[in-house]
Motif scaffolding. Structure first.
Motif, short mmCIF file in Angstrom:
data_model
loop_
_atom_site.label_atom_id
_atom_site.label_comp_id
_atom_site.label_asym_id
_atom_site.label_seq_id
_atom_site.Cartn_x
_atom_site.Cartn_y
_atom_site.Cartn_z
N UNK A 128 0.74 -1.08 -0.02
CA UNK A 128 -0.11 0.02 0.08
C UNK A 128 0.83 1.23 -0.21
N UNK A 129 2.09 1.17 0.84
CA UNK A 129 2.71 2.33 0.75
C UNK A 129 3.59 2.54 -0.51
N UNK A 130 3.94 1.37 -1.13
CA UNK A 130 4.41 1.48 -2.54
C UNK A 130 3.51 2.28 -3.43
N UNK A 131 2.31 1.71 -3.47
CA UNK A 131 1.38 2.39 -4.35
C UNK A 131 1.21 3.94 -3.92
N UNK A 132 1.05 4.32 -3.04
CA UNK A 132 1.03 5.79 -2.57
C UNK A 132 2.37 6.64 -2.96
N UNK A 133 3.62 6.16 -2.70
CA UNK A 133 4.72 6.78 -3.13
C UNK A 133 4.65 6.79 -4.53
N UNK A 134 4.37 5.83 -5.21
CA UNK A 134 4.39 5.74 -6.83
C UNK A 134 3.72 6.74 -7.30
N UNK A 135 2.35 7.14 -6.85
CA UNK A 135 1.61 8.14 -7.19
C UNK A 135 2.38 9.51 -7.25
N UNK A 136 3.07 9.58 -5.81
CA UNK A 136 3.49 10.90 -5.54
C UNK A 136 4.70 11.15 -6.49
N UNK A 137 5.38 10.06 -6.80
CA UNK A 137 6.54 10.27 -7.69
C UNK A 137 6.23 10.74 -9.14
N UNK A 138 5.03 10.18 -9.56
CA UNK A 138 4.57 10.67 -10.88
C UNK A 138 3.94 12.11 -10.87
N UNK A 139 3.56 12.30 -9.70
CA UNK A 139 3.08 13.90 -9.62
C UNK A 139 4.25 14.67 -9.80
N UNK A 140 5.54 14.36 -9.27
CA UNK A 140 6.71 15.37 -9.43
C UNK A 140 7.42 15.10 -10.59
N UNK A 141 7.45 13.77 -11.42
CA UNK A 141 8.10 13.61 -12.47
C UNK A 141 7.31 12.83 -13.51
N UNK A 142 6.36 13.77 -13.96
CA UNK A 142 5.23 13.33 -14.70
C UNK A 142 6.14 12.70 -16.10
N UNK A 143 7.28 13.10 -16.69
CA UNK A 143 7.83 12.71 -17.87
C UNK A 143 8.94 11.57 -17.62
N UNK A 144 8.85 10.90 -16.55
CA UNK A 144 9.76 9.66 -16.28
C UNK A 144 9.46 8.53 -16.81
#
Length: 646
Positions: A422-438
């Motif tokens: 669950x924590x991985x899913x949340x952090x994954x979403x946060x990461x894509x909010x910061x790095x949309x083109x990754x």
């Protein structure tokens, strides 16, 4: 030729003496002289190479060893006449260094052999000539200082030489380290060897009588020729110069080496690894001077000073904290738990000071290599504590906004590794909010949802954005980012997406599978690697899971999307031949399709052989088999091997 004859005559006189002594026979003498004449001609040639001299020298040294061994058998191994080959080797070295005066390896070889096999007489003079020719050679200066220190037992001459070498080679680190090591070795000998003082006095007296054993240089002339300014040398007082007084002085507890270290770091500044080497050298002398009155040895005192200077001058360097942590790990007096706690605490302090992603990665690598790998299975609780510490490091990095794309990627992977889905899913979403083109993070996100499809049912209970909560929508969002499209398509994301849809949604629905396949093929237009993967997957899936009559339409569909790899044709043929009720015409059609490719037709003998053997052994049609064999002979550029296997 006159020089050759003169040299041979001189050598013959020395060698015949060995015959009269019974060391060698007359025939051996003739063979030796013949070999020497050959070598003499080589070295007196105008185009003589260094290798010619070295080959000759090796021959003479081998002779010296032979003569010495035979002399030992006759109990005359110390006879002067036995060393004629060795003396000649030194003469050859002299000729070689005269011809190649700037060749460092020649001088080093000559000096090393002289120090090992001969008396020290004349060695000092040879060092002087070598250093005058090569004042920019740190190796020569170190060897010269070693000769004065270890052979002549003259520490002061050794100090002067090593400092002179530093003047001519200001950027060289090894000279300073050698100086430091020499001083620690000196006090170690004074402490441990009761005969060392007598040896010093004896050698100093003999050196005064024979100046050829000591190294004497006109440094002023050498500096002038090399355009080197005279630096202020470290001067030593009477207590230091006199070994007996030094032994009774508190200076013997490493203060001389401390002076050398301070001078070194003042000359070569801002170099962490340079200072670290002094610490490592000191570790060899930890117990020197250690007794009931002095519980801390010279080496340990020096290490404390070195660490103090590192903390002071490299406070913001990741190397400092990693090095300090490694020191804690190597502490044999502490338990594993205490070592882990102290080293991770040091690394944590470094993270608070440095605050960058590179240091974070270095810290985590250190913890994994130096702690987790050295912990036994029974200490699993320590491993758990370390994992929690690493997670804290990542969270601190996020809070202080210095975690970048790679950092988020590895953080999510760690969360998955320790089961925090669950924590991985949340952090994954946060990461894509910061790095949309990754592309890396999108791929991770998609794979996270695909590979954990069972957990997807639980996502409704999490407060996540609906648009990336679904695999389909997440995939579509990733594709929309044109800047990442090529990189994404070159990965296996599309294939993973296809596998997911086929496995979990279509339930062997042939039409839906074909429709999605066509869509993904169009999407990956221009990326042959992705298209090949898609074609192979749908072919394999069809053969294993769908009705038999669907195989042919599937591979015929794939043939529409060029290029087609030879391996794909082979797989199609294999699947068709594997059936109980084979359709020979379909198999023939596949072979013909494959052989219509020019490179396969003209170069692939195995494909022709397989086709011919299919007709011969499977269908039993000999006429067709012979026809294919004839076609293969005509089509192949080099048919000889094909013909030999028919």
């Amino acid at each position: 030729m006159d020089k050759v004859n003169y040299s041979i005559d001189q050598l013959l006189d020395e060698t015949t003496k060995l015959v009269s002594m019974g060391i060698i026979t007359k025939q051996e003498c003739k063979d030796i002289m013949k070999k020497r004449e050959y070598h003499e001609i080589k070295i007196y040639n105008r185009n003589a190479h260094k290798s010619d001299f070295l080959t000759y020298i090796k021959y003479e040294l081998d002779l010296d060893k032979l003569f010495h061994e035979r002399g030992k058998e006759k109990h005359i191994e110390f006879d002067f006449r036995l060393r004629s080959a060795l003396r000649h080797a030194f003469i050859l070295f002299g000729s070689a260094t005269k011809k190649f005066p700037k060749d460092e390896s020649l001088w080093i070889s000559s000096l090393n052999i002289r120090m090992r096999r001969a008396s020290k007489e004349g060695t000092g003079r040879l060092f002087s000539i070598a250093l005058q020719n090569l004042p920019r050679s740190p190796r020569l200066w170190k060897l010269a200082a070693t000769f004065e220190f270890e052979v002549n037992k003259n520490i002061q001459n050794a100090r002067n030489l090593i400092q002179a070498g530093i003047q001519f080679n200001k950027t060289d680190h090894s000279l300073w380290h050698h100086f430091f090591l020499m001083e620690l070795t000196y006090i170690s000998l004074l402490y441990s060897d009761i005969n060392y003082l007598d040896e010093i006095n004896k050698n100093q007296n003999s050196t005064k009588e024979d100046e050829s054993t000591s190294i004497r240089l006109n440094l002023d002339n050498m500096r002038k020729e090399e355009k080197v300014e005279k630096d202020e040398l470290i001067t030593f007082g009477k207590d230091i110069l006199n070994a007996e007084k030094l032994k009774q002085s508190p200076l013997i507890r490493g203060q001389i080496a401390q002076i050398v270290y301070n001078k070194a770091i003042n000359s070569i500044k801002d170099d962490f690894d340079f200072r670290k080497k002094f610490y490592i050298i000191s570790s060899k002398f930890l117990n020197v001077g250690k007794d009931e009155q002095n519980p801390v040895g010279a080496g340990e005192l020096l290490q404390k000073e070195i660490i103090k200077s590192l903390k002071q001058d490299f406070e913001n360097s990741d190397k400092t904290y990693l090095f300090l942590a490694s020191i804690e790990q190597s502490n044999l007096q502490e338990t594993i738990i205490n070592k882990v706690k102290s080293s991770t605490e040091i690394l944590k302090q470094g993270l608070y000071v440095i605050k960058n992603e590179d240091y974070l990665f270095s810290t985590i690598d250190f913890i994994k290599k130096e702690t987790i790998l050295n912990i036994k299975l029974k200490d699993s609780s320590i491993v758990e504590d370390i994992s929690k510490t690493i997670l804290q490091f990542y969270k601190y990095s996020i809070e202080n906004q210095f975690l970048k794309e790679n950092g988020y990627y590895f953080y999510i992977e760690l969360l998955l590794e320790i089961g925090l889905m669950e924590e991985a899913i949340k952090v994954s979403e946060e990461s894509l909010n910061l790095f949309k083109n990754s592309p890396k993070l999108w791929k991770q996100r998609i794979n996270l949802l695909i590979k954990n499809s069972v957990v997807l049912k639980l996502f409704e209970n999490l407060n996540l954005s609906l648009d990336i909560n679904n695999v389909d929508k997440c995939f579509e969002m990733a594709i929309k980012h044109s800047s990442i499209e090529k990189c994404l398509l070159s990965s296996n994301v599309i294939l993973d997406y296809f596998k997911y849809q086929v496995a979990f949604k279509f339930e062997k629905d042939y039409n839906k599978i074909i429709e999605l396949f066509k869509k993904l093929i169009r999407l990956s237009d221009g990326n042959n690697s992705v298209q090949t993967s898609l074609k192979n997957f749908i072919l394999d899936y069809t053969f294993l899971n769908l009705p038999k009559d669907k195989l042919k339409p599937v591979y015929q569909l794939c043939f529409n999307y060029l290029p087609i790899e030879k391996e794909f044709y082979q797989k199609c043929i294999l699947y068709q031949e594997d059936r109980i009720e084979k359709d020979f015409n379909d198999i023939r059609s596949l072979y013909e399709h494959c052989l219509s490719i020019k490179t396969i037709e003209t170069k692939d003998k195995d494909m022709w052989l397989n086709y011919r053997n299919f007709e011969l052994k499977v269908t039993g049609d000999i006429q067709r088999a012979n026809t294919i064999a004839v076609r293969g002979k005509k089509s192949l550029e080099d048919p000889l091997e094909f013909i030999s296997q028919l």
